[in-house]
Design a protein around this motif. Structure first.
Motif, PDB file in Angstrom:
ATOM      1  N   ASN A   1      -2.837   7.135 -21.767  1.00 49.86           N
ATOM      2  CA  ASN A   1      -4.017   7.770 -21.171  1.00 49.86           C
ATOM      3  C   ASN A   1      -3.639   8.566 -19.923  1.00 49.86           C
ATOM      4  O   ASN A   1      -4.479   8.817 -19.068  1.00 49.86           O
TER       5      ASN A   1
ATOM      6  N   LYS B   1      -8.283   5.250 -11.601  1.00 52.91           N
ATOM      7  CA  LYS B   1      -7.110   5.472 -12.445  1.00 52.91           C
ATOM      8  C   LYS B   1      -6.171   4.268 -12.470  1.00 52.91           C
ATOM      9  O   LYS B   1      -5.446   4.077 -13.433  1.00 52.91           O
TER      10      LYS B   1
ATOM     11  N   GLN C   1      -6.209   4.648 -16.145  1.00 52.76           N
ATOM     12  CA  GLN C   1      -4.960   4.984 -16.826  1.00 52.76           C
ATOM     13  C   GLN C   1      -3.965   3.840 -16.879  1.00 52.76           C
ATOM     14  O   GLN C   1      -3.247   3.685 -17.865  1.00 52.76           O
TER      15      GLN C   1
END
Length: 537
Positions: free
Chosen positions: A301, A38, A137
């Motif tokens: 995201n 992430k 992300q």
């Protein structure tokens, strides 16, 4: 006891040494990060290890996140080889309290430490695979303001950037080129959204990051290395966002006293190293406890639950106001004033300066009396409370080994923001008189006196590096300690330069006051102290 994965199975010994250990499954965190990353962070130094990585540790401990951070560096690969790898990417975090006590914690939220080097096939392939993964992300940065620069102050591209633009993404070298090359890989793998978050201590940091990435992407598009649609994707902030942020935490160089205390408690191999790039870094980070991170909440995201780790997630305007509050009023102007006067008066510690009544009076006047009337109030933090914490708690902390000589670096680049913005605010407010300013002109006069390279005792003094140092010293060459200047001696040219001060100080009516203060400091040894006392008491 060694700082590595063994500490997780030897908890009793570490806890007996008053060291807090991770409360999550470390192996599971690493596996999850590899499969569903992430967060990648560029800039593997102390502010990351001692602040940002700790935020993710909090979330992992509380079960709010399952993956860790992938740390990478484009500049100093020794940090990965000598500070990350031997310690299984763990950091000994030492929080220094003003009373001399310490909190100690093993920070283990970094899953991998890798080199962002296109010539390192293994590490770069791992980064490419991570960027290609739709789960990613955010990519954050603490690479210093210089890390985003593509050109010098004349606007001329650095040779490394010119070469990157010419040779294309497969041979990227500059940090911004490497990131753009990785973004191209993500675009070609489907173009999942992503947030690129600068967490560097500079104004409008997200804008600086975006401008550099778009410039390189544009150059590669023209050369045929990338398509127009890639450039459009990078420029679409619904696809690739560049949130702004404000960060504040002092993480100075490793202190010898901290190393000795750790080793006395049986924690081995804590000695600092000096890398081939002259980075002074240790397996531990010593830092103050107060910390602030304000981030524009724009993550196309998704993002980690940073708000649950103490991060202020807000809008761009609030980030900007918080940054202005800190940089133009509540912290940075005080730091700069202490830096130049600390050097002149022979101090090697900011905390020691705060025991000097004259210097304390100077920063109190800059902050409370001259800054607060025009401070930008962000709403989420109280400017008065912030500055009180800085003056009464943070700067006087004797266990934060920060030096005026370090803070005096690049002062010419800091002055227009740290003092110029307040001066401009006075000029713009019809209810305020710029002539009432005393401490800020005194800080500027002190900087000019500092540029002579002679301390208050009349001894030669080393001046910290500054991109305008040669030019400024040439303009001031007619000014000497113990000699009364016959004319302006280059001062008017300096004081009228809006690049240096954010405004023309001659037109603002402050130049004469600054000149008088400077001339008083030139009367002979001890004149800096006398002038300081004359104006701040």
């Amino acid at each position: 006891m060694k700082l590595n994965r063994s500490c997780l199975t030897n908890r009793e010994a570490w806890e007996k040494a008053s060291v807090k250990l991770p409360e999550f499954d470390w192996e599971k965190m690493r596996s999850t990060t590899d499969k569903s990353p992430k967060w990648i962070h560029f800039g593997a130094g102390n502010i990351f290890r001692g602040f940002i990585a700790v935020l993710q540790q909090r979330l992992l401990n509380e079960g709010l996140e399952e993956s860790g951070i992938i740390a990478t560096d484009t500049f100093d690969y020794d940090i990965i080889d000598k500070i990350y790898t031997p310690f299984d990417n763990m950091t000994m975090m030492v929080s220094l309290k003003p009373d001399g006590t310490m909190d100690r914690e093993v920070v283990a939220s970094v899953a991998r430490g890798v080199k962002a080097d296109v010539s390192n096939e293994k590490d770069f392939r791992y980064l490419v695979q991570t960027f290609e993964n739709p789960s990613l992300q955010m990519v954050s940065f603490t690479i210093t303001e210089k890390g985003y620069a593509l050109a010098n102050f004349r606007g001329e591209l650095f040779p490394v950037v010119e070469k990157d633009m010419e040779d294309g993404p497969e041979k990227a070298s500059h940090a911004m080129s490497v990131v753009t090359a990785l973004l191209l890989k993500r675009y070609l793998a489907g173009g999942s959204p992503l947030a690129l978050v600068s967490m560097d201590n500079c104004s409008h940091n997200g804008e600086k990051l975006r401008d550099s990435i778009v410039s390189i992407a544009g150059a590669w598009t023209k050369k045929g290395y990338a398509s127009e649609s890639f450039l459009s994707w990078v420029q679409d902030e619904n696809k690739v966002s560049f949130p702004w942020s404000m960060i504040d935490k002092i993480t100075p160089r490793p202190a010898e006293v901290v190393q000795k205390l750790l080793e006395e408690d049986g924690i081995e191999d804590m000695a600092p190293i000096i890398t081939s790039k002259n980075t002074y870094i240790a397996p531990f980070v010593n830092a103050e406890i107060p910390q602030y991170l304000v981030v524009e909440d724009r993550f196309p995201n998704g993002r980690p639950a940073l708000h649950k780790a103490g991060v202020y997630m807000t809008d761009r305007d609030t980030v900007n106001k918080t940054e202005r509050m800190k940089v133009t009023t509540c912290l940075n102007p005080l730091h700069t004033a202490l830096a130049v006067y600390g050097c002149l008066l022979g101090y090697n510690s900011i905390a020691a300066e705060m025991r000097d009544e004259d210097l304390t009076a100077l920063v109190e006047r800059i902050g409370y009396k001259e800054g607060l009337p025009v401070v930008t109030d962000p709403g989420i933090l109280s400017p008065e409370d912030f500055i009180r914490e800085v003056i009464e708690y943070r700067l006087p902390n004797p266990f934060i080994p920060d030096a005026p000589q370090r803070i005096a670096t690049d002062t010419s680049q800091k002055i227009p923001i740290r003092f110029g913005e307040t001066i401009k605010a006075y000029l713009a407010d019809e209810n305020l008189d710029v002539q009432t300013l005393t401490a800020i002109p005194l800080a500027i006069a002190g900087w000019l006196r500092y540029l002579l390279g002679v301390d208050d005792e009349g001894n030669a003094m080393e001046i910290s590096s500054d991109p305008m140092l040669s030019e400024l010293r040439e303009q001031l060459k007619g000014i000497r300690l113990g000699e009364k200047p016959e004319g302006k001696e280059g001062l008017e040219e300096i004081l009228s330069n809006p690049v240096l001060f954010g405004t023309d100080l001659v037109k603002a009516g402050l130049s004469e006051k600054i000149e008088v203060m400077l001339y008083e400091m030139l009367e002979g040894p001890g004149a800096v102290r006398k002038t300081l006392q004359r104006y701040v008491k």
